[in-house]
Design a protein around this motif. Sequence first.
Motif, PDB file in Angstrom:
ATOM      1  N   ALA A  55    -103.683  79.239  68.874  1.00  0.00           N
ATOM      2  CA  ALA A  55    -104.945  78.787  68.283  1.00  0.00           C
ATOM      3  C   ALA A  55    -106.084  79.737  68.664  1.00  0.00           C
ATOM      4  CB  ALA A  55    -105.260  77.356  68.712  1.00  0.00           C
ATOM      5  N   ASN A  56    -106.078  80.230  69.898  1.00  0.00           N
ATOM      6  CA  ASN A  56    -107.105  81.183  70.328  1.00  0.00           C
ATOM      7  C   ASN A  56    -107.020  82.474  69.522  1.00  0.00           C
ATOM      8  OD1 ASN A  56    -108.042  79.421  72.267  1.00  0.00           O
ATOM      9  ND2 ASN A  56    -106.923  80.371  73.943  1.00  0.00           N
ATOM     10  N   GLN A  57    -105.812  82.957  69.279  1.00  0.00           N
ATOM     11  CA  GLN A  57    -105.635  84.177  68.487  1.00  0.00           C
ATOM     12  C   GLN A  57    -106.127  83.966  67.060  1.00  0.00           C
ATOM     13  OE1 GLN A  57    -101.466  85.035  68.870  1.00  0.00           O
ATOM     14  NE2 GLN A  57    -101.688  85.938  70.907  1.00  0.00           N
ATOM     15  N   GLU A  58    -105.803  82.809  66.508  1.00  0.00           N
ATOM     16  CA  GLU A  58    -106.242  82.524  65.148  1.00  0.00           C
ATOM     17  C   GLU A  58    -107.763  82.391  65.077  1.00  0.00           C
ATOM     18  OE1 GLU A  58    -104.898  79.852  61.369  1.00  0.00           O
ATOM     19  OE2 GLU A  58    -104.638  78.973  63.349  1.00  0.00           O
ATOM     20  N   LEU A  59    -108.363  81.786  66.089  1.00  0.00           N
ATOM     21  CA  LEU A  59    -109.825  81.670  66.153  1.00  0.00           C
ATOM     22  C   LEU A  59    -110.472  83.049  66.158  1.00  0.00           C
ATOM     23  CD1 LEU A  59    -112.439  80.015  66.582  1.00  0.00           C
ATOM     24  CD2 LEU A  59    -111.972  80.165  69.050  1.00  0.00           C
ATOM     25  N   SER A  60    -109.970  83.945  67.003  1.00  0.00           N
ATOM     26  CA  SER A  60    -110.514  85.304  67.067  1.00  0.00           C
ATOM     27  C   SER A  60    -110.351  86.033  65.743  1.00  0.00           C
ATOM     28  CB  SER A  60    -109.834  86.104  68.184  1.00  0.00           C
ATOM     29  OG  SER A  60    -110.152  85.567  69.430  1.00  0.00           O
ATOM     30  N   LYS A  61    -109.187  85.892  65.136  1.00  0.00           N
ATOM     31  CA  LYS A  61    -108.922  86.556  63.857  1.00  0.00           C
ATOM     32  C   LYS A  61    -109.846  86.011  62.768  1.00  0.00           C
ATOM     33  CE  LYS A  61    -105.169  87.466  60.589  1.00  0.00           C
ATOM     34  NZ  LYS A  61    -103.751  87.226  60.300  1.00  0.00           N
ATOM     35  N   PHE A  62    -109.987  84.702  62.713  1.00  0.00           N
ATOM     36  CA  PHE A  62    -110.842  84.074  61.712  1.00  0.00           C
ATOM     37  C   PHE A  62    -112.295  84.503  61.882  1.00  0.00           C
ATOM     38  CE2 PHE A  62    -113.650  80.469  60.613  1.00  0.00           C
ATOM     39  CZ  PHE A  62    -113.461  80.461  59.236  1.00  0.00           C
ATOM     40  N   LEU A  63    -112.803  84.430  63.116  1.00  0.00           N
ATOM     41  CA  LEU A  63    -114.202  84.800  63.342  1.00  0.00           C
ATOM     42  C   LEU A  63    -114.450  86.286  63.120  1.00  0.00           C
ATOM     43  CD1 LEU A  63    -115.188  82.571  66.396  1.00  0.00           C
ATOM     44  CD2 LEU A  63    -115.879  82.316  64.004  1.00  0.00           C
ATOM     45  N   SER A  64    -113.464  87.111  63.430  1.00  0.00           N
ATOM     46  CA  SER A  64    -113.652  88.549  63.202  1.00  0.00           C
ATOM     47  C   SER A  64    -113.796  88.842  61.706  1.00  0.00           C
ATOM     48  CB  SER A  64    -112.512  89.363  63.810  1.00  0.00           C
ATOM     49  OG  SER A  64    -111.311  89.192  63.098  1.00  0.00           O
ATOM     50  N   LYS A  65    -113.036  88.132  60.886  1.00  0.00           N
ATOM     51  CA  LYS A  65    -113.165  88.310  59.436  1.00  0.00           C
ATOM     52  C   LYS A  65    -114.502  87.760  58.938  1.00  0.00           C
ATOM     53  CE  LYS A  65    -108.323  88.425  58.136  1.00  0.00           C
ATOM     54  NZ  LYS A  65    -107.241  87.792  57.375  1.00  0.00           N
ATOM     55  N   GLU A  66    -114.868  86.588  59.426  1.00  0.00           N
ATOM     56  CA  GLU A  66    -116.125  85.965  59.010  1.00  0.00           C
ATOM     57  C   GLU A  66    -117.335  86.831  59.379  1.00  0.00           C
ATOM     58  OE1 GLU A  66    -117.283  82.865  57.582  1.00  0.00           O
ATOM     59  OE2 GLU A  66    -115.274  82.900  56.742  1.00  0.00           O
ATOM     60  N   LEU A  67    -117.318  87.350  60.607  1.00  0.00           N
ATOM     61  CA  LEU A  67    -118.463  88.115  61.116  1.00  0.00           C
ATOM     62  C   LEU A  67    -118.376  89.604  60.796  1.00  0.00           C
ATOM     63  CD1 LEU A  67    -118.700  86.348  64.576  1.00  0.00           C
ATOM     64  CD2 LEU A  67    -120.289  86.093  62.664  1.00  0.00           C
ATOM     65  N   LYS A  68    -117.232  90.006  60.235  1.00  0.00           N
ATOM     66  CA  LYS A  68    -116.994  91.420  59.891  1.00  0.00           C
ATOM     67  C   LYS A  68    -117.102  92.322  61.121  1.00  0.00           C
ATOM     68  CE  LYS A  68    -118.364  90.854  55.114  1.00  0.00           C
ATOM     69  NZ  LYS A  68    -119.117  89.653  54.911  1.00  0.00           N
ATOM     70  N   VAL A  69    -116.406  91.896  62.182  1.00  0.00           N
ATOM     71  CA  VAL A  69    -116.286  92.689  63.412  1.00  0.00           C
ATOM     72  C   VAL A  69    -114.816  92.807  63.763  1.00  0.00           C
ATOM     73  CG1 VAL A  69    -118.550  91.965  64.294  1.00  0.00           C
ATOM     74  CG2 VAL A  69    -116.523  90.694  64.972  1.00  0.00           C
ATOM     75  N   ALA A  70    -114.489  93.728  64.641  1.00  0.00           N
ATOM     76  CA  ALA A  70    -113.104  93.883  65.098  1.00  0.00           C
ATOM     77  C   ALA A  70    -112.721  92.710  65.999  1.00  0.00           C
ATOM     78  CB  ALA A  70    -112.952  95.193  65.857  1.00  0.00           C
ATOM     79  N   TRP A 114    -125.872  85.696  59.353  1.00  0.00           N
ATOM     80  CA  TRP A 114    -124.604  85.022  59.063  1.00  0.00           C
ATOM     81  C   TRP A 114    -124.747  83.517  59.249  1.00  0.00           C
ATOM     82  CZ3 TRP A 114    -121.211  82.220  62.216  1.00  0.00           C
ATOM     83  CH2 TRP A 114    -119.979  81.926  61.644  1.00  0.00           C
ATOM     84  N   LEU A 115    -125.386  83.094  60.348  1.00  0.00           N
ATOM     85  CA  LEU A 115    -125.586  81.662  60.587  1.00  0.00           C
ATOM     86  C   LEU A 115    -126.416  81.032  59.477  1.00  0.00           C
ATOM     87  CD1 LEU A 115    -126.257  81.767  64.426  1.00  0.00           C
ATOM     88  CD2 LEU A 115    -124.278  80.725  63.307  1.00  0.00           C
ATOM     89  N   LYS A 116    -127.446  81.745  59.038  1.00  0.00           N
ATOM     90  CA  LYS A 116    -128.295  81.235  57.950  1.00  0.00           C
ATOM     91  C   LYS A 116    -127.492  81.121  56.654  1.00  0.00           C
ATOM     92  CE  LYS A 116    -132.707  82.019  55.681  1.00  0.00           C
ATOM     93  NZ  LYS A 116    -133.881  82.891  55.566  1.00  0.00           N
ATOM     94  N   GLU A 117    -126.663  82.120  56.361  1.00  0.00           N
ATOM     95  CA  GLU A 117    -125.824  82.076  55.156  1.00  0.00           C
ATOM     96  C   GLU A 117    -124.895  80.877  55.169  1.00  0.00           C
ATOM     97  OE1 GLU A 117    -123.646  85.716  54.894  1.00  0.00           O
ATOM     98  OE2 GLU A 117    -125.422  86.915  54.452  1.00  0.00           O
ATOM     99  N   LYS A 118    -124.415  80.523  56.357  1.00  0.00           N
ATOM    100  CA  LYS A 118    -123.487  79.397  56.503  1.00  0.00           C
ATOM    101  C   LYS A 118    -124.217  78.055  56.577  1.00  0.00           C
ATOM    102  CE  LYS A 118    -119.826  81.849  56.534  1.00  0.00           C
ATOM    103  NZ  LYS A 118    -118.935  81.806  55.400  1.00  0.00           N
TER     104      LYS A 118
END
Length: 85
Positions: free
Chosen positions: A35-50, A79-83
């Motif tokens: 779940a931690n790996q998936e969280l990092s992967k999801f947020l990296s895509k959302e925030l457009k960071v590695a 990003w927070l405002k967009e969401k």
Amino acid sequence: MPNSSCCRISGVFVDANNEKWLKVCVVSVPEKGKANQELSKFLSKELKVAKSDIEIVTGELDRYKKLLVKINKDELLRWLKEKGI
């Protein structure tokens, strides 16, 4: 929140200490860091960071996590405002 039907941001949670937490749902079960790996992967895509720019600082084995995200403050606020957060 593990065991969700899809990865998504489901809002903000305010705890008893009046701290605000971003609620993120992930599909993976909380076993062996999945779940931690998936969280990092999801947020990296959302925030457009590695993925390497996201680090779990506290709560690796807890439901509540504090993350260090290496991102420009203005980009994060936009990003927070967009969401709508």
